[in-house]
Design a protein around this motif. Structure first.
Motif, PDB file in Angstrom:
ATOM      1  N   ASN A 150       6.830  10.526  -3.381  1.00  0.00           N
ATOM      2  CA  ASN A 150       5.406  10.009  -3.696  1.00  0.00           C
ATOM      3  C   ASN A 150       5.254   8.438  -3.206  1.00  0.00           C
ATOM      4  N   ASP A 151       6.585   7.745  -2.207  1.00  0.00           N
ATOM      5  CA  ASP A 151       6.159   6.823  -2.404  1.00  0.00           C
ATOM      6  C   ASP A 151       6.850   5.861  -0.682  1.00  0.00           C
ATOM      7  N   GLY A 152       5.556   5.710  -0.134  1.00  0.00           N
ATOM      8  CA  GLY A 152       5.140   5.224   1.325  1.00  0.00           C
ATOM      9  C   GLY A 152       6.538   4.666   2.071  1.00  0.00           C
ATOM     10  N   GLU A 153       7.175   3.819   1.004  1.00  0.00           N
ATOM     11  CA  GLU A 153       7.938   3.129   1.639  1.00  0.00           C
ATOM     12  C   GLU A 153       9.801   4.209   1.468  1.00  0.00           C
ATOM     13  N   LEU A 154       9.932   4.967   0.837  1.00  0.00           N
ATOM     14  CA  LEU A 154      10.841   5.008   1.058  1.00  0.00           C
ATOM     15  C   LEU A 154      10.786   6.542   1.628  1.00  0.00           C
ATOM     16  N   LYS A 155       9.588   7.205   1.930  1.00  0.00           N
ATOM     17  CA  LYS A 155       9.228   7.634   3.407  1.00  0.00           C
ATOM     18  C   LYS A 155       9.518   7.560   4.167  1.00  0.00           C
ATOM     19  N   ARG A 156       9.603   5.865   4.578  1.00  0.00           N
ATOM     20  CA  ARG A 156      10.086   5.086   6.123  1.00  0.00           C
ATOM     21  C   ARG A 156      11.295   4.984   6.013  1.00  0.00           C
ATOM     22  N   ARG A 157      11.914   4.876   5.269  1.00  0.00           N
ATOM     23  CA  ARG A 157      12.840   4.568   5.156  1.00  0.00           C
ATOM     24  C   ARG A 157      14.649   5.892   5.081  1.00  0.00           C
ATOM     25  N   LEU A 158      13.161   7.139   4.808  1.00  0.00           N
ATOM     26  CA  LEU A 158      14.229   8.325   5.105  1.00  0.00           C
ATOM     27  C   LEU A 158      13.929   8.679   6.542  1.00  0.00           C
ATOM     28  N   GLU A 159      13.022   8.522   7.476  1.00  0.00           N
ATOM     29  CA  GLU A 159      12.940   8.644   8.129  1.00  0.00           C
ATOM     30  C   GLU A 159      13.406   8.122   9.681  1.00  0.00           C
ATOM     31  N   LEU A 160      14.220   6.792   9.115  1.00  0.00           N
ATOM     32  CA  LEU A 160      14.301   5.578  10.189  1.00  0.00           C
ATOM     33  C   LEU A 160      15.044   6.935  10.442  1.00  0.00           C
ATOM     34  N   PRO A 161      15.368   6.071  12.323  1.00  0.00           N
ATOM     35  CA  PRO A 161      17.000   7.149  12.651  1.00  0.00           C
ATOM     36  C   PRO A 161      17.948   6.195  12.395  1.00  0.00           C
ATOM     37  N   ALA A 162      17.895   5.136  12.179  1.00  0.00           N
ATOM     38  CA  ALA A 162      19.609   3.964  11.273  1.00  0.00           C
ATOM     39  C   ALA A 162      20.031   4.433  10.692  1.00  0.00           C
ATOM     40  N   THR A 163      19.353   5.100   9.295  1.00  0.00           N
ATOM     41  CA  THR A 163      19.981   5.912   8.511  1.00  0.00           C
ATOM     42  C   THR A 163      21.194   7.035   8.938  1.00  0.00           C
ATOM     43  N   GLY A 164      20.942   8.242  10.282  1.00  0.00           N
ATOM     44  CA  GLY A 164      21.755   8.661  10.899  1.00  0.00           C
ATOM     45  C   GLY A 164      22.462   9.890  10.317  1.00  0.00           C
ATOM     46  N   TRP A 165      21.245  10.340   9.081  1.00  0.00           N
ATOM     47  CA  TRP A 165      21.627  11.519   7.973  1.00  0.00           C
ATOM     48  C   TRP A 165      21.381  12.614   9.256  1.00  0.00           C
ATOM     49  N   ILE A 166      22.534  13.329   9.349  1.00  0.00           N
ATOM     50  CA  ILE A 166      22.484  15.196   9.745  1.00  0.00           C
ATOM     51  C   ILE A 166      21.079  15.776   9.247  1.00  0.00           C
ATOM     52  N   ARG A 167      20.792  16.237  10.071  1.00  0.00           N
ATOM     53  CA  ARG A 167      20.107  17.876   9.396  1.00  0.00           C
ATOM     54  C   ARG A 167      20.174  19.219  10.297  1.00  0.00           C
ATOM     55  N   ARG A 168      20.902  20.173   9.301  1.00  0.00           N
ATOM     56  CA  ARG A 168      21.213  21.138   9.251  1.00  0.00           C
ATOM     57  C   ARG A 168      20.158  21.851   9.961  1.00  0.00           C
ATOM     58  N   TYR A 169      20.553  23.149  10.840  1.00  0.00           N
ATOM     59  CA  TYR A 169      19.342  24.067  10.534  1.00  0.00           C
ATOM     60  C   TYR A 169      20.094  25.169  11.459  1.00  0.00           C
ATOM     61  N   ILE A 205       1.061  -1.754   0.053  1.00  0.00           N
ATOM     62  CA  ILE A 205       0.173  -0.256   0.041  1.00  0.00           C
ATOM     63  C   ILE A 205       1.091   0.958   0.198  1.00  0.00           C
ATOM     64  N   ALA A 206       1.848   1.403   1.429  1.00  0.00           N
ATOM     65  CA  ALA A 206       3.015   1.986   1.191  1.00  0.00           C
ATOM     66  C   ALA A 206       3.935   3.004  -0.375  1.00  0.00           C
ATOM     67  N   ARG A 207       3.492   1.523  -1.450  1.00  0.00           N
ATOM     68  CA  ARG A 207       4.685   1.700  -2.718  1.00  0.00           C
ATOM     69  C   ARG A 207       4.022   2.385  -3.336  1.00  0.00           C
ATOM     70  N   ALA A 208       2.062   2.112  -3.078  1.00  0.00           N
ATOM     71  CA  ALA A 208       1.581   2.665  -4.341  1.00  0.00           C
ATOM     72  C   ALA A 208       1.126   3.685  -4.167  1.00  0.00           C
ATOM     73  N   GLY A 209       1.064   4.062  -3.169  1.00  0.00           N
ATOM     74  CA  GLY A 209       1.375   5.873  -2.409  1.00  0.00           C
ATOM     75  C   GLY A 209       0.672   6.528  -1.845  1.00  0.00           C
ATOM     76  N   VAL A 210      -0.484   5.725  -1.342  1.00  0.00           N
ATOM     77  CA  VAL A 210      -1.857   5.446  -0.224  1.00  0.00           C
ATOM     78  C   VAL A 210      -1.554   6.500   0.755  1.00  0.00           C
ATOM     79  N   CYS A 211      -0.362   5.471   1.542  1.00  0.00           N
ATOM     80  CA  CYS A 211      -0.571   6.340   2.272  1.00  0.00           C
ATOM     81  C   CYS A 211       1.346   5.736   3.322  1.00  0.00           C
ATOM     82  N   SER A 212       1.706   5.899   4.312  1.00  0.00           N
ATOM     83  CA  SER A 212       2.735   5.360   4.893  1.00  0.00           C
ATOM     84  C   SER A 212       2.911   4.383   5.173  1.00  0.00           C
ATOM     85  N   ARG A 213       4.394   3.216   4.963  1.00  0.00           N
ATOM     86  CA  ARG A 213       3.638   1.839   5.268  1.00  0.00           C
ATOM     87  C   ARG A 213       2.834   2.240   7.204  1.00  0.00           C
ATOM     88  N   ARG A 214       3.051   2.601   8.438  1.00  0.00           N
ATOM     89  CA  ARG A 214       2.451   2.939   9.545  1.00  0.00           C
ATOM     90  C   ARG A 214       0.961   3.740   9.429  1.00  0.00           C
TER      91      ARG A 214
END
Length: 257
Positions: free
Chosen positions: A124-143, A18-27
């Motif tokens: 547009n990809d709910g699964e991609l959204k989930r991956r990018l939000e996971l703390p495990a990505t360790g991506w730095i946000r700068r402000y 469902i997430a891959r189809a762009g309906v919503c996030s996996r959660r």
């Protein structure tokens, strides 16, 4: 960011489909299943662990889901006074009120509160959204932050060891005093977790009142010179280079709006 690949014969979990189809996030897809709003080959599903095999028909609220679109990612310059939400019961403007109607259905990656501005990623990809939000990505946000009050370099340096505020523990934060203007100061901050209102709560703990909060980067993606309320698609080549295995389908060519 890699995960074990699921066998095509065994199928993929319904929430992921469902997430891959762009309906919503996996959660949110898991919530739809729990509410009895999802059918597989005519049967109402009871578990988000159910797997979908090729050829099976998935209905959400009685409507078949679309075939998965190619994964797409957009940079959006969110202005202040706009909610990162689909709708608001109080009638306040949301990011969707500012986006061009020509865009596909998009979901925000993470959030920026109504008084914050700057870079917001949309996909547009709910699964991609989930991956990018996971703390495990360790991506730095700068402000870049403007705050009322006084703070020392030593106080900001101590944030590098992490801090606990009102029972919530925040990981290491890189913070540096950029300049002082009267009763206000400008601070640059970099963090990996991005917990709810993290910057405001941490600086508030130091006696500062944040008056402006601008997100400059999210991982490798930058706000750059993108104007307020404008949105630009991340080039396919960049998306593939940065996300690798997270992109299951070829991405479309870049478009501007």
């Amino acid at each position: 960011m890699s995960e074990p690949r699921e066998s095509n014969a065994a199928g993929e979990k319904i929430a992921k489909v469902i997430a891959r189809a762009g309906v919503c996030s996996r959660r949110d897809a898991e919530r739809l299943v729990a509410e009895g709003r999802v059918k597989l080959d005519g049967k109402v599903l009871e578990s988000p662990a159910e797997r979908v095999r090729p050829g099976q028909i998935v209905l959400v609220d009685g409507k078949p889901i679309a075939e998965p679109e190619p994964s797409r990612l957009f940079r959006y310059h969110k202005p202040r006074g706009v909610l990162t939400a689909a709708r608001d019961t109080d009638g306040r403007p949301t990011i969707y009120d500012t986006l061009p109607p020509s865009l596909p259905r998009l979901m925000p990656v993470g959030r920026l509160d109504i008084n914050s501005e700057g870079l917001l990623l949309l996909t547009n990809d709910g699964e991609l959204k989930r991956r990018l939000e996971l703390p495990a990505t360790g991506w730095i946000r700068r402000y870049k932050v403007r705050a009322f009050g006084e703070v020392t370099d030593e106080q900001l340096a101590r944030l590098g060891k992490g801090i606990t505020v009102e029972g919530v523990t925040y990981g290491p934060i890189e913070a540096r005093l950029e300049r002082v203007q009267g009763d206000n100061c400008w601070i640059s901050m970099a963090l990996r977790e991005g917990k709810n209102r993290e910057v405001r709560r941490v600086l508030g703990h130091l006696g500062l009142d944040v008056s402006r909060l601008i997100r400059l980067t999210y991982g490798p993606f930058q706000l750059g010179s993108l104007g307020k309320r404008l949105v630009e698609e991340v080039p396919p080549k960049v998306l593939r280079e940065q996300l690798g295995g997270a992109i299951k389908k070829p991405v479309r060519e870049r478009t501007r709006h």
